[in-house]
Write a protein that holds these residues in place. Structure first.
Motif, PDB file in Angstrom:
ATOM      1  N   PHE A 127       0.806  -1.217   0.000  1.00 14.66           N
ATOM      2  CA  PHE A 127       0.000   0.000   0.000  1.00 14.66           C
ATOM      3  C   PHE A 127       0.839   1.267   0.000  1.00 14.66           C
ATOM      4  N   ARG A 128       2.118   1.201   0.352  1.00 13.79           N
ATOM      5  CA  ARG A 128       2.931   2.411   0.425  1.00 13.79           C
ATOM      6  C   ARG A 128       3.838   2.609  -0.780  1.00 13.79           C
ATOM      7  N   SER A 129       3.952   1.629  -1.634  1.00 10.25           N
ATOM      8  CA  SER A 129       4.791   1.764  -2.822  1.00 10.25           C
ATOM      9  C   SER A 129       3.926   2.149  -4.022  1.00 10.25           C
ATOM     10  N   VAL A 130       4.528   2.893  -4.933  1.00 13.86           N
ATOM     11  CA  VAL A 130       3.814   3.347  -6.127  1.00 13.86           C
ATOM     12  C   VAL A 130       3.700   2.190  -7.116  1.00 13.86           C
ATOM     13  N   MET A 131       2.503   1.964  -7.601  1.00 13.95           N
ATOM     14  CA  MET A 131       2.295   0.905  -8.592  1.00 13.95           C
ATOM     15  C   MET A 131       2.785   1.402  -9.951  1.00 13.95           C
ATOM     16  N   SER A 132       3.711   0.661 -10.548  1.00 15.82           N
ATOM     17  CA  SER A 132       4.294   1.085 -11.818  1.00 15.82           C
ATOM     18  C   SER A 132       4.784  -0.127 -12.586  1.00 15.82           C
ATOM     19  N   VAL A 133       4.859   0.047 -13.912  1.00 17.94           N
ATOM     20  CA  VAL A 133       5.362  -0.976 -14.822  1.00 17.94           C
ATOM     21  C   VAL A 133       6.219  -0.276 -15.871  1.00 17.94           C
ATOM     22  N   ASP A 134       7.408  -0.817 -16.134  1.00 23.76           N
ATOM     23  CA  ASP A 134       8.303  -0.229 -17.124  1.00 23.76           C
ATOM     24  C   ASP A 134       8.061  -0.831 -18.505  1.00 23.76           C
ATOM     25  N   VAL A 135       8.184   0.023 -19.516  1.00 25.61           N
ATOM     26  CA  VAL A 135       8.235  -0.408 -20.916  1.00 25.61           C
ATOM     27  C   VAL A 135       9.564   0.118 -21.455  1.00 25.61           C
ATOM     28  N   PRO A 136      10.649  -0.659 -21.360  1.00 26.20           N
ATOM     29  CA  PRO A 136      11.987  -0.104 -21.616  1.00 26.20           C
ATOM     30  C   PRO A 136      12.233   0.355 -23.050  1.00 26.20           C
ATOM     31  N   GLN A 137      11.611  -0.282 -24.028  1.00 29.04           N
ATOM     32  CA  GLN A 137      11.915   0.024 -25.425  1.00 29.04           C
ATOM     33  C   GLN A 137      10.760   0.772 -26.071  1.00 29.04           C
ATOM     34  N   GLY A 138      11.105   1.881 -26.716  1.00 32.30           N
ATOM     35  CA  GLY A 138      10.081   2.717 -27.319  1.00 32.30           C
ATOM     36  C   GLY A 138       9.404   2.091 -28.514  1.00 32.30           C
ATOM     37  N   ARG A 139      10.107   1.174 -29.211  1.00 34.15           N
ATOM     38  CA  ARG A 139       9.488   0.585 -30.409  1.00 34.15           C
ATOM     39  C   ARG A 139       8.292  -0.299 -30.075  1.00 34.15           C
ATOM     40  N   ASP A 140       8.203  -0.765 -28.798  1.00 33.92           N
ATOM     41  CA  ASP A 140       7.062  -1.586 -28.420  1.00 33.92           C
ATOM     42  C   ASP A 140       5.793  -0.773 -28.253  1.00 33.92           C
ATOM     43  N   LEU A 141       5.919   0.547 -28.130  1.00 37.00           N
ATOM     44  CA  LEU A 141       4.748   1.380 -27.843  1.00 37.00           C
ATOM     45  C   LEU A 141       3.873   1.614 -29.071  1.00 37.00           C
ATOM     46  N   GLN A 142       4.503   1.775 -30.249  1.00 37.50           N
ATOM     47  CA  GLN A 142       3.763   1.954 -31.509  1.00 37.50           C
ATOM     48  C   GLN A 142       2.707   3.056 -31.388  1.00 37.50           C
ATOM     49  N   ILE A 143       3.161   4.256 -31.032  1.00 40.21           N
ATOM     50  CA  ILE A 143       2.243   5.369 -30.765  1.00 40.21           C
ATOM     51  C   ILE A 143       1.767   5.976 -32.083  1.00 40.21           C
ATOM     52  N   THR A 144       0.482   6.230 -32.158  1.00 35.82           N
ATOM     53  CA  THR A 144      -0.123   6.916 -33.298  1.00 35.82           C
ATOM     54  C   THR A 144      -1.111   7.954 -32.777  1.00 35.82           C
ATOM     55  N   ARG A 145      -1.321   8.974 -33.577  1.00 38.38           N
ATOM     56  CA  ARG A 145      -2.303  10.000 -33.235  1.00 38.38           C
ATOM     57  C   ARG A 145      -3.551   9.775 -34.069  1.00 38.38           C
ATOM     58  N   MET A 182      -3.104   6.725 -29.566  1.00 41.65           N
ATOM     59  CA  MET A 182      -3.165   5.304 -29.239  1.00 41.65           C
ATOM     60  C   MET A 182      -1.753   4.813 -28.966  1.00 41.65           C
ATOM     61  N   VAL A 183      -1.623   3.970 -27.938  1.00 43.26           N
ATOM     62  CA  VAL A 183      -0.346   3.394 -27.571  1.00 43.26           C
ATOM     63  C   VAL A 183      -0.540   1.907 -27.327  1.00 43.26           C
ATOM     64  N   ASN A 184       0.462   1.132 -27.697  1.00 41.83           N
ATOM     65  CA  ASN A 184       0.423  -0.309 -27.478  1.00 41.83           C
ATOM     66  C   ASN A 184       1.158  -0.638 -26.182  1.00 41.83           C
ATOM     67  N   ILE A 185       0.473  -1.298 -25.264  1.00 40.73           N
ATOM     68  CA  ILE A 185       1.062  -1.716 -23.996  1.00 40.73           C
ATOM     69  C   ILE A 185       1.234  -3.223 -24.046  1.00 40.73           C
ATOM     70  N   PRO A 186       2.448  -3.732 -23.851  1.00 39.88           N
ATOM     71  CA  PRO A 186       2.671  -5.187 -23.942  1.00 39.88           C
ATOM     72  C   PRO A 186       1.742  -5.976 -23.022  1.00 39.88           C
ATOM     73  N   LYS A 187       1.141  -7.023 -23.586  1.00 42.77           N
ATOM     74  CA  LYS A 187       0.233  -7.942 -22.899  1.00 42.77           C
ATOM     75  C   LYS A 187      -1.065  -7.273 -22.433  1.00 42.77           C
ATOM     76  N   VAL A 188      -1.336  -6.066 -22.936  1.00 47.69           N
ATOM     77  CA  VAL A 188      -2.593  -5.372 -22.645  1.00 47.69           C
ATOM     78  C   VAL A 188      -3.313  -5.024 -23.937  1.00 47.69           C
ATOM     79  N   GLY A 189      -2.583  -4.501 -24.919  1.00 45.54           N
ATOM     80  CA  GLY A 189      -3.168  -4.153 -26.202  1.00 45.54           C
ATOM     81  C   GLY A 189      -3.156  -2.656 -26.448  1.00 45.54           C
ATOM     82  N   ARG A 190      -3.960  -2.214 -27.405  1.00 45.71           N
ATOM     83  CA  ARG A 190      -4.028  -0.811 -27.778  1.00 45.71           C
ATOM     84  C   ARG A 190      -4.866  -0.043 -26.753  1.00 45.71           C
ATOM     85  N   VAL A 191      -4.327   1.098 -26.328  1.00 44.22           N
ATOM     86  CA  VAL A 191      -4.965   1.897 -25.290  1.00 44.22           C
ATOM     87  C   VAL A 191      -4.974   3.357 -25.740  1.00 44.22           C
TER      88      VAL A 191
END
Length: 427
Positions: free
Chosen positions: A109-127, A134-143
């Motif tokens: 409960f006292r630590s910040v919940m976070s997940v790293d995406v180290p490589q930018g090519r995995d994000l596949q960001i589009t406007r 839209m951004v691609n989050i590994p094992k989640v999909g397009r968000v």
């Protein structure tokens, strides 16, 4: 012919709000919990092993094996697990160098919940819209995420202008994505604006030496403040029914979440005001002078010890909350990098005596401030009176013009002081 512009590389972060479905929220929550558990398991494994077997290769092999055998650890992407290992090893390196304390377990409960995406090519960001991307989050999909800043994506991206990675961070307002961006920009020409001194306070957040002030209203409306007070009272009542060591009830946890949401809203508004105000100042003035304040010492508790108890503890605690609420250190940080980007400079001068000196005759004496906002010079040949905050701001600028400025904040060497004893058992 025009002279060629000198370019420099700039690295910065950009935070945007994610628009997640309930299913996507559960998936990212699971990844965040797995990331925290991975850290705790790694810390337990590292501290139990003999010193000669603590290597990055052994830790990497242990993480790979754990992700194969434990299903709830496998929900964390492989690269995010490697990022946990790198962060953990960097934490030990900072400890060995004397920059920080030893790493420890992360609580739920006292630590910040976070997940790293180290490589930018995995994000596949589009406007996809003026306000959404839209951004691609590994094992989640397009968000979907809120598009509030132009980013180097698509045909605007190259090896010098690109997104290098991201981190998903959860706060009281939900999940956000913090993008790491690298761009190549023209170095700014020298700023041609005037010089200014700034006195930071509580009643008047920023008083400028030219007579202007930067003020703000309360971060929460009257209705929101009343709601916050009601929630805090409700939490206090429900907490009274909880026995020592008993788990927090769902009702109390929901109340805590509502309180955190209101406080996060206030913090977001405060940060927005600071960004807008510091941007305006950096665009207007070429040289900005502030006091070198020891904020940590200014906000120390006055409760004292059992042998020597303090006085006016409650009043000092309220003053400390007000000082921390104005976030003077964050204001200076924003001014530092914004002035550098626009061709200006920020300087710091010693703080003692700036509020007691008369900016007209230079006479310094205690008790010149007859009221919180009124300065009256005690020199019989002067007798000047005026606004105390503007008087202090003019004194701050005067110290800079007299050559008493410290090293500019952008070029100051950071001196690291060891915290605690350097560990000898863990390497």
């Amino acid at each position: 012919m025009t002279a060629e512009r000198v370019q420099g590389k700039r690295q910065f972060g950009h935070r945007a709000r994610l628009a997640l479905t309930p299913a996507q929220v559960r998936l990212i929550d699971d990844q965040a919990h797995a990331s925290r558990a991975m850290w705790n398991l790694l810390h337990d494994w590292w501290t139990m092993l003999p010193k000669d077997k603590r290597t990055l290769a052994a830790a990497d092999a242990a993480i790979r094996q754990a992700r194969k055998e434990i299903d709830w650890l496998a929900v964390l992407p492989a690269q995010a697990a490697q990022a946990v290992l790198k962060t953990y090893f960097r934490a030990w390196k900072n400890c060995w160098d004397g920059h920080a304390d030893e790493p420890n377990f992360k609580t739920r409960f006292r630590s910040v919940m976070s997940v790293d995406v180290p490589q930018g090519r995995d994000l596949q960001i589009t406007r996809v819209h003026r306000r959404w991307g839209m951004v691609n989050i590994p094992k989640v999909g397009r968000v979907r995420f809120r598009w509030s800043k132009d980013l180097p994506v698509g045909r605007h991206a190259d090896k010098d202008n690109r997104i290098t990675g991201a981190r998903l961070v959860k706060d009281a307002l939900g999940w956000h994505i913090a993008l790491r961006v690298t761009t190549l920009e023209d170095k700014p020409e020298p700023h041609a604006g005037p010089e200014i001194g700034i006195d930071m306070g509580i009643t008047v957040p920023m008083a400028l030496s030219d007579g202007n002030t930067k003020v703000h209203t309360a971060w929460l409306t009257d209705k929101e403040q009343a709601k916050l007070l009601e929630l805090e009272q409700r939490a206090a009542r429900r907490k009274g029914f909880r026995k020592r060591g008993e788990r927090i009830s769902n009702r109390l946890q929901r109340t805590y979440d509502q309180i955190a949401s209101l406080r996060a809203r206030a913090k977001r508004r405060a940060t927005d005001w600071q960004h807008q105000t510091t941007t305006e100042i950096a665009r207007t003035y070429s040289v900005i002078v502030v006091e070198d304040l020891a904020i940590t010492n200014m906000t120390k508790s006055a409760k004292g010890t059992m042998e020597n108890p303090g006085t006016n503890v409650a009043q000092k605690a309220g003053l400390n909350r007000s000082i921390r609420g104005e976030a003077w250190g964050r204001t200076v940080t924003l001014l530092t990098y914004k002035t550098a980007r626009l061709g200006g400079a920020l300087h710091k001068v010693p703080a003692p005596g700036t509020s007691q000196r008369c900016s007209t005759c230079g006479f310094t004496t205690p008790g010149s401030r007859e009221a919180q906002a009124v300065f009256v010079c005690k020199n019989e040949g002067c007798g000047w009176s005026g606004n105390a905050d503007h008087n202090a701001a003019r004194n701050i600028l005067h110290l800079y013009r007299m050559g008493l400025a410290l090293v500019p904040a952008a070029g100051r060497a950071v001196v690291r002081h060891p915290r605690g004893v350097k560990p000898t058992t863990v390497r």
